[in-house]
Design an enzyme around this catalytic site. Sequence first.
Site, PDB file in Angstrom:
ATOM      1  N   LEU A  15       0.816  -1.218   0.000  1.00  0.00           N
ATOM      2  CA  LEU A  15       0.000   0.000   0.000  1.00  0.00           C
ATOM      3  C   LEU A  15       0.851   1.270   0.000  1.00  0.00           C
ATOM      4  CD1 LEU A  15      -2.688  -1.245   2.491  1.00  0.00           C
ATOM      5  CD2 LEU A  15      -3.141  -0.499   0.149  1.00  0.00           C
ATOM      6  N   GLU A  77      -6.901  -6.811   3.078  1.00  0.00           N
ATOM      7  CA  GLU A  77      -6.117  -7.500   4.100  1.00  0.00           C
ATOM      8  C   GLU A  77      -6.833  -8.728   4.672  1.00  0.00           C
ATOM      9  OE1 GLU A  77      -3.197  -6.710   4.206  1.00  0.00           O
ATOM     10  OE2 GLU A  77      -2.948  -4.560   3.932  1.00  0.00           O
TER      11      GLU A  77
END
Length: 123
Positions: A15, A77
Amino acid sequence: MSFPPSQTVAVYGTLKRGQTNHALLADSRYLGRDRLEGVALYHLGGYPGAVEEHSGSVAVEVYEVSARTLRSLDRLEDFDPENRRQSLFLRKERKTRFGATWVYLYNRPVSHKRRLSGNWPPS
């Protein structure tokens, strides 16, 4: 689960700026860098996982995110607040220089994984 209008999240892997999943943070405000103490980084293949370890530290980027973005990050996630045991990552609050911040911690054993220096991508 209900989220406040904006929160902060610390990211350490795919990310981060220049990495494959950074586009998920397109509507987020970059606050800066920090280092999380008491967290170690492990190589999980195409991405890293951070786990709580007394002797570790991990370089992070901190972002202010919307509730919508936080839900997208939860999906990426594989974090399910209703089923924490089965979640691949857990979202936990950690202190940063920007205040209390969410971070995703790996929820599986790392005994057979390579420990990294605390930076992603690995050198």
